[in-house]
Design a protein around this motif. Structure first.
Motif, PDB file in Angstrom:
ATOM      1  N   GLY A  87       0.806  -1.211   0.000  1.00 15.61           N
ATOM      2  CA  GLY A  87       0.000   0.000   0.000  1.00 15.61           C
ATOM      3  C   GLY A  87       0.840   1.261   0.000  1.00 15.61           C
ATOM      4  O   GLY A  87       1.892   1.337  -0.637  1.00 15.61           O
ATOM      5  N   MET A  88       0.383   2.250   0.771  1.00 14.29           N
ATOM      6  CA  MET A  88       1.034   3.555   0.765  1.00 14.29           C
ATOM      7  C   MET A  88       2.446   3.509   1.334  1.00 14.29           C
ATOM      8  O   MET A  88       3.254   4.393   1.059  1.00 14.29           O
ATOM      9  CB  MET A  88       0.176   4.553   1.535  1.00 14.29           C
ATOM     10  N   ASP A  89       2.755   2.504   2.116  1.00 17.78           N
ATOM     11  CA  ASP A  89       4.119   2.367   2.623  1.00 17.78           C
ATOM     12  C   ASP A  89       5.111   2.092   1.494  1.00 17.78           C
ATOM     13  O   ASP A  89       6.308   2.325   1.649  1.00 17.78           O
ATOM     14  CB  ASP A  89       4.180   1.243   3.667  1.00 17.78           C
ATOM     15  N   LEU A  90       4.611   1.598   0.360  1.00 16.19           N
ATOM     16  CA  LEU A  90       5.443   1.452  -0.840  1.00 16.19           C
ATOM     17  C   LEU A  90       5.433   2.737  -1.659  1.00 16.19           C
ATOM     18  O   LEU A  90       6.492   3.239  -2.064  1.00 16.19           O
ATOM     19  CB  LEU A  90       4.929   0.282  -1.680  1.00 16.19           C
ATOM     20  N   ILE A  91       4.263   3.291  -1.905  1.00 16.58           N
ATOM     21  CA  ILE A  91       4.126   4.483  -2.738  1.00 16.58           C
ATOM     22  C   ILE A  91       4.986   5.630  -2.223  1.00 16.58           C
ATOM     23  O   ILE A  91       5.649   6.342  -2.994  1.00 16.58           O
ATOM     24  CB  ILE A  91       2.648   4.924  -2.795  1.00 16.58           C
ATOM     25  N   ARG A  92       5.014   5.828  -0.910  1.00 14.65           N
ATOM     26  CA  ARG A  92       5.686   6.988  -0.332  1.00 14.65           C
ATOM     27  C   ARG A  92       7.204   6.958  -0.513  1.00 14.65           C
ATOM     28  O   ARG A  92       7.887   7.954  -0.312  1.00 14.65           O
ATOM     29  CB  ARG A  92       5.366   7.097   1.156  1.00 14.65           C
ATOM     30  N   ARG A  93       7.754   5.804  -0.888  1.00 12.97           N
ATOM     31  CA  ARG A  93       9.200   5.658  -1.039  1.00 12.97           C
ATOM     32  C   ARG A  93       9.713   6.139  -2.394  1.00 12.97           C
ATOM     33  O   ARG A  93      10.927   6.175  -2.615  1.00 12.97           O
ATOM     34  CB  ARG A  93       9.600   4.198  -0.825  1.00 12.97           C
ATOM     35  N   PHE A  94       8.811   6.507  -3.306  1.00  7.79           N
ATOM     36  CA  PHE A  94       9.223   6.867  -4.660  1.00  7.79           C
ATOM     37  C   PHE A  94       8.632   8.211  -5.064  1.00  7.79           C
ATOM     38  O   PHE A  94       7.515   8.561  -4.677  1.00  7.79           O
ATOM     39  CB  PHE A  94       8.793   5.778  -5.650  1.00  7.79           C
ATOM     40  N   ARG A  95       9.412   8.917  -5.864  1.00  7.64           N
ATOM     41  CA  ARG A  95       8.963  10.210  -6.373  1.00  7.64           C
ATOM     42  C   ARG A  95       7.764  10.057  -7.296  1.00  7.64           C
ATOM     43  O   ARG A  95       6.836  10.870  -7.262  1.00  7.64           O
ATOM     44  CB  ARG A  95      10.123  10.880  -7.127  1.00  7.64           C
ATOM     45  N   LYS A  96       7.802   8.983  -8.120  1.00  6.08           N
ATOM     46  CA  LYS A  96       6.759   8.810  -9.129  1.00  6.08           C
ATOM     47  C   LYS A  96       6.405   7.339  -9.257  1.00  6.08           C
ATOM     48  O   LYS A  96       7.284   6.475  -9.301  1.00  6.08           O
ATOM     49  CB  LYS A  96       7.243   9.359 -10.481  1.00  6.08           C
ATOM     50  N   THR A  97       5.122   7.072  -9.306  1.00  7.24           N
ATOM     51  CA  THR A  97       4.607   5.724  -9.574  1.00  7.24           C
ATOM     52  C   THR A  97       3.684   5.797 -10.777  1.00  7.24           C
ATOM     53  O   THR A  97       2.737   6.591 -10.793  1.00  7.24           O
ATOM     54  CB  THR A  97       3.833   5.172  -8.362  1.00  7.24           C
ATOM     55  N   THR A  98       3.971   4.984 -11.793  1.00  8.95           N
ATOM     56  CA  THR A  98       3.133   4.932 -12.993  1.00  8.95           C
ATOM     57  C   THR A  98       2.375   3.615 -13.015  1.00  8.95           C
ATOM     58  O   THR A  98       2.980   2.548 -12.957  1.00  8.95           O
ATOM     59  CB  THR A  98       3.986   5.054 -14.268  1.00  8.95           C
ATOM     60  N   ILE A  99       1.049   3.711 -13.093  1.00 12.23           N
ATOM     61  CA  ILE A  99       0.191   2.528 -13.204  1.00 12.23           C
ATOM     62  C   ILE A  99      -0.464   2.580 -14.578  1.00 12.23           C
ATOM     63  O   ILE A  99      -1.367   3.387 -14.813  1.00 12.23           O
ATOM     64  CB  ILE A  99      -0.884   2.505 -12.097  1.00 12.23           C
ATOM     65  N   ASN A 100       0.009   1.755 -15.491  1.00 14.86           N
ATOM     66  CA  ASN A 100      -0.484   1.760 -16.861  1.00 14.86           C
ATOM     67  C   ASN A 100      -1.330   0.505 -17.084  1.00 14.86           C
ATOM     68  O   ASN A 100      -0.807  -0.610 -17.111  1.00 14.86           O
ATOM     69  CB  ASN A 100       0.689   1.804 -17.847  1.00 14.86           C
ATOM     70  N   LEU A 101      -2.635   0.706 -17.235  1.00 10.17           N
ATOM     71  CA  LEU A 101      -3.556  -0.413 -17.392  1.00 10.17           C
ATOM     72  C   LEU A 101      -3.878  -0.682 -18.853  1.00 10.17           C
ATOM     73  O   LEU A 101      -4.777  -1.466 -19.153  1.00 10.17           O
ATOM     74  CB  LEU A 101      -4.835  -0.144 -16.587  1.00 10.17           C
ATOM     75  N   ASN A 102      -3.131  -0.044 -19.764  1.00  8.23           N
ATOM     76  CA  ASN A 102      -3.203  -0.396 -21.177  1.00  8.23           C
ATOM     77  C   ASN A 102      -2.152  -1.454 -21.487  1.00  8.23           C
ATOM     78  O   ASN A 102      -2.462  -2.521 -22.008  1.00  8.23           O
ATOM     79  CB  ASN A 102      -2.999   0.855 -22.046  1.00  8.23           C
ATOM     80  N   ALA A 103      -0.899  -1.148 -21.158  1.00  4.68           N
ATOM     81  CA  ALA A 103       0.201  -2.114 -21.358  1.00  4.68           C
ATOM     82  C   ALA A 103       0.420  -2.992 -20.133  1.00  4.68           C
ATOM     83  O   ALA A 103       1.289  -3.858 -20.165  1.00  4.68           O
ATOM     84  CB  ALA A 103       1.482  -1.362 -21.708  1.00  4.68           C
ATOM     85  N   MET A 104      -0.320  -2.748 -19.056  1.00 10.54           N
ATOM     86  CA  MET A 104      -0.316  -3.572 -17.845  1.00 10.54           C
ATOM     87  C   MET A 104       1.060  -3.621 -17.187  1.00 10.54           C
ATOM     88  O   MET A 104       1.683  -4.646 -17.051  1.00 10.54           O
ATOM     89  CB  MET A 104      -0.825  -4.989 -18.138  1.00 10.54           C
ATOM     90  N   PHE A 105       1.537  -2.443 -16.780  1.00 12.55           N
ATOM     91  CA  PHE A 105       2.771  -2.411 -16.012  1.00 12.55           C
ATOM     92  C   PHE A 105       2.675  -1.322 -14.938  1.00 12.55           C
ATOM     93  O   PHE A 105       1.936  -0.348 -15.067  1.00 12.55           O
ATOM     94  CB  PHE A 105       4.003  -2.182 -16.899  1.00 12.55           C
ATOM     95  N   VAL A 106       3.448  -1.515 -13.862  1.00  9.53           N
ATOM     96  CA  VAL A 106       3.649  -0.488 -12.860  1.00  9.53           C
ATOM     97  C   VAL A 106       5.141  -0.209 -12.804  1.00  9.53           C
ATOM     98  O   VAL A 106       5.973  -1.127 -12.903  1.00  9.53           O
ATOM     99  CB  VAL A 106       3.091  -0.906 -11.481  1.00  9.53           C
ATOM    100  N   LYS A 107       5.483   1.072 -12.663  1.00  9.94           N
ATOM    101  CA  LYS A 107       6.883   1.484 -12.659  1.00  9.94           C
ATOM    102  C   LYS A 107       7.106   2.476 -11.530  1.00  9.94           C
ATOM    103  O   LYS A 107       6.304   3.403 -11.345  1.00  9.94           O
ATOM    104  CB  LYS A 107       7.250   2.120 -14.003  1.00  9.94           C
ATOM    105  N   PHE A 108       8.187   2.270 -10.782  1.00  8.92           N
ATOM    106  CA  PHE A 108       8.541   3.144  -9.676  1.00  8.92           C
ATOM    107  C   PHE A 108       9.829   3.892 -10.020  1.00  8.92           C
ATOM    108  O   PHE A 108      10.788   3.315 -10.500  1.00  8.92           O
ATOM    109  CB  PHE A 108       8.742   2.331  -8.389  1.00  8.92           C
ATOM    110  N   GLU A 109       9.824   5.195  -9.753  1.00  9.86           N
ATOM    111  CA  GLU A 109      10.998   6.031 -10.052  1.00  9.86           C
ATOM    112  C   GLU A 109      11.314   6.908  -8.849  1.00  9.86           C
ATOM    113  O   GLU A 109      10.441   7.362  -8.144  1.00  9.86           O
ATOM    114  CB  GLU A 109      10.716   6.927 -11.255  1.00  9.86           C
TER     115      GLU A 109
END
Length: 309
Positions: A287-309
């Motif tokens: 959950g948010m304990d993961l999200i808060r560790r990265f500047r940017k999170t991309t959730i793409n439900l067209n190509a079905m990938f999540v990316k953390f930067e």
């Protein structure tokens, strides 16, 4: 037959929807950016039911402004919810049309459904949305502030979401992000994220409606020896809609795994070794304990990938 109650609930669900049009999304020809608020999860008498938290942990959820029937309401942005949700009081305040059939929520609590002809998030308009309506339940006595949830029905329909945590913004891009990385998410009611720990594949519920991160019995079965060598036994009480549960857990000092091309390290993560919770499926929940560790999170439900930067 044991499957009869499930079939009956499915019939009730779809029977309630038969006279309503399909949900649609209208997006402008540009990126849509909205600010989110880090809403604190307010737990009554927190010190009596929840282990003192991690030094760096912030128990927050992302809430976004949504306009419905001319009224603005804060909705939790929740990839862990298969559909959007409001409490009974919010449904009344927004003058929503309540459908007659009751449904089961989280498998253990009766609720209703309501029809929203249109709601607006930034410049995006969602029409003909069916939301779940939660009736009074034990959670109301323990946790307050979760009155409305924007779930995977909207998030999936909009296509791509970018969470800019450092700027506290959510962006719905006009042009989807391209990536050469392999697909690492899929939908199973909620959003499932695939990961890798060494040579062992893992799958997590990716749940932005969860303040923390936690591991379940499937993970424990894969790494029993490793966990037993470093984890400390503890007890924690948790709450979901319609359920408040005290459980014996193992407190794991650290989890490191690969999600896509990114190495992720989570510290002080709770592991529930017993498979006695119907929501504790797959290897765990991030959950948010993961999200808060990265500047940017991309959730793409067209190509079905999540990316953390």
């Amino acid at each position: 037959l044991p499957q009869v109650p499930t079939i009956q609930r499915m019939y009730q669900h779809y029977n309630a929807l038969r006279d309503y049009p399909q949900m649609t999304i209208s997006k402008p020809n540009k990126d849509v950016s909205i600010s989110f608020h880090l809403q604190e999860l307010k737990a009554n008498k927190r010190e009596e039911w929840m282990r003192a938290g991690k030094k760096q942990f912030k128990g927050y959820l992302m809430s976004v402004p949504v306009t419905c029937h001319g009224e603005q309401q804060s909705f939790i942005f929740d990839t862990g919810a298969s559909a959007s949700f409001v409490t009974e009081s919010v449904a009344k305040n927004l003058n929503l049309t309540i459908l007659s059939d009751t449904v089961m929520l989280n498998g253990n609590q009766k609720g209703l459904q309501a029809y929203i002809d249109s709601l607006q998030i930034g410049d995006i308009v969602c029409r003909n949305m069916i939301v779940y309506v939660g009736l009074n339940n034990p959670l109301d006595t323990l946790v307050s502030g979760i009155d409305a949830v924007l779930g995977m029905d909207f998030i999936n329909a909009v296509g791509e979401t970018q969470i800019l945590f450092d700027r506290q913004q959510i962006v719905f891009p006009n042009q989807p992000t391209t990536s050469t990385a392999q697909s690492n998410i899929f939908l199973d009611g909620t959003l499932i994220m695939q990961a890798q720990k060494g040579d062992v594949p893992l799958s997590f519920i990716f749940d932005t409606g969860c303040t923390t991160a936690e591991l379940y019995s499937d993970y424990y079965a894969k790494f029993t020896t490793e966990v037993d060598a470093v984890a400390e036994p503890d007890t924690i009480t948790t709450a979901t809609y319609g359920s408040v549960t005290t459980s014996s857990i193992l407190l794991l000092p650290e989890l490191t795994c690969m999600i896509g091309e990114t190495s992720v390290t989570m510290d002080e993560i709770n592991l529930f070794p017993n498979n006695d919770n119907p929501l504790a499926v797959r290897d765990g929940r991030m959950g948010m304990d993961l999200i808060r560790r990265f500047r940017k999170t991309t959730i793409n439900l067209n190509a079905m990938f999540v990316k953390f930067e």
